[in-house]
Design an enzyme around this catalytic site. Structure first.
Site, PDB file in Angstrom:
ATOM      1  CG  ASP A   1      41.070  46.864  46.743  1.00 50.69           C
ATOM      2  OD1 ASP A   1      41.222  47.121  45.534  1.00 50.69           O
ATOM      3  OD2 ASP A   1      40.131  46.180  47.191  1.00 50.69           O
TER       4      ASP A   1
ATOM      5  CE  LYS B   1      38.015  43.310  41.688  1.00 50.85           C
ATOM      6  NZ  LYS B   1      37.322  43.609  42.942  1.00 50.85           N
TER       7      LYS B   1
ATOM      8  CD  GLN C   1      34.541  42.399  44.954  1.00 50.14           C
ATOM      9  OE1 GLN C   1      35.634  42.170  44.443  1.00 50.14           O
ATOM     10  NE2 GLN C   1      33.835  43.484  44.653  1.00 50.14           N
TER      11      GLN C   1
END
Ligand code: NAP
Length: 283
Positions: free
Chosen positions: A118, A51, A95
């Site tokens: 997200d 990322k 994460q």
């Protein structure tokens, strides 16, 4: 037809790099994505590195905050609070998975909705259900973009989604429904799964079982989207949930693993970061 997520990603990234350049000039700063990583799980470290590299390549500012696995839930919530209140931060990504002593639902819900890059925040999930504008979860968004790339007319098609997770199966099914497919969701308790998957004109598989979907489970001409990322127990190589070599000759369109939906997920994360930045600039 094999649809390469790498090619589509490369095109989208080239366009986004130009967009980021123009936005940075216009607003005096680049979009900023902050990734919070707790612990040192090797898979998570590798995803976070991916990322970070993707952000840098596009001119998106990336900060990775690494915390020891022993961090308390309250401390982690404090980190998120600071990021929520920082006007220089556009997207916050926690994460997953988090260590067992931390309540992931609570942590995800603590991220401000307009920084939830997200699309996992309960309010974003609700907006998706209610067909309101929202930040879409990245992998489902990638599936829809790949179908578009393949020129698939979804309306009226019979779609089967195998897997019902909150992050992939359920949102993919909702997006297909919103695109006017007739959608069936299958899962581990589905009886005679093969007879269900054979009905599919569009088959999306997200279960996490290497090469689980075999040729006899797919009808001629099916469009197959393979979300799975697994290790082949025999070769040790990356493989999908679909037995690619056996299914590809029957499919009209199929995504490979690797090089299919994986690259698209990161590309969609970049898209979401830019969109949140735009929103923070009042666009
Ligand atoms: P998950 O949370 O473990 O959910 C798996 C789903 O598959 C569950 O709904 C489960 O059913 C269903 N399932 C499991 N075994 C099954 C079987 N034998 N028959 C039918 N259904 C079965 O997994 P996930 O997070 O959705 O991820 C799925 C796969 O996608 C994994 O391989 C993951 O690595 C991959 N993935 C890839 C990306 C990407 O960027 N390409 C992103 C996210 C995930 P129940 O609900 O009944 O348990």
């Amino acid at each position: 037809m094999i649809i390469s997520g790498k090619d589509l990603s490369a095109r989208m990234k080239a366009e986004m790099a130009e967009e980021v350049k123009q936005l940075s000039e216009k607003y005096g700063r680049a979009p900023h994505l902050v990734v919070v990583l707790v612990g040192d799980d090797p898979a998570s470290v590798s995803y976070v590195t991916g990322k970070s590299k993707a952000s840098e390549a596009l001119g998106i500012r990336n900060t990775t905050i690494r915390k020891d696995v022993s961090i308390s839930e309250e401390e982690l919530l404090g980190v998120i609070d600071d990021l929520n209140n920082d006007p220089g931060v556009d997207g916050i990504l926690i994460q997953l998975p988090l260590p067992k002593h931390i309540n992931s639902d609570r942590v995800i819900a603590a991220v401000r909705q307009d920084k939830d890059v997200d699309g996992f925040h309960p309010l974003n999930v609700a907006d998706l259900q209610l067909k309101r504008p929202c930040t879409l979860p990245c992998t489902p968004m990638g599936v829809m973009l790949m179908l578009k790339e393949a020129g698939i007319d979804i309306q009226g098609k019979r779609a089967v989604v195998v897997g019902r997770s909150n992050i992939v199966g359920l949102p993919v099914a909702k997006l297909l429904l919103d695109a006017n497919a007739t959608v069936t969701i299958a899962h581990s308790r589905t009886k005679d799964l093969a007879s269900v998957t054979r009905e599919a004109e569009i088959l999306v598989v997200a279960i996490g079982r290497p090469k689980f979907i075999t040729a006899d489970m797919v009808s001629e001409g099916t469009v197959v989207m393979d979300v799975g990322v697994n290790r082949d127990p025999v070769t040790g190589k990356l493989c999908g949930d679909v037995d690619f070599d056996a299914v590809a000759p029957k499919a009209s369109v199929i995504t490979p693993v690797p090089g299919g939906l994986g690259p698209m997920t990161i590309t969609c994360l970049m898209r979401n970061t830019i969109d949140l930045f735009r929103r923070h600039q009042g666009e």
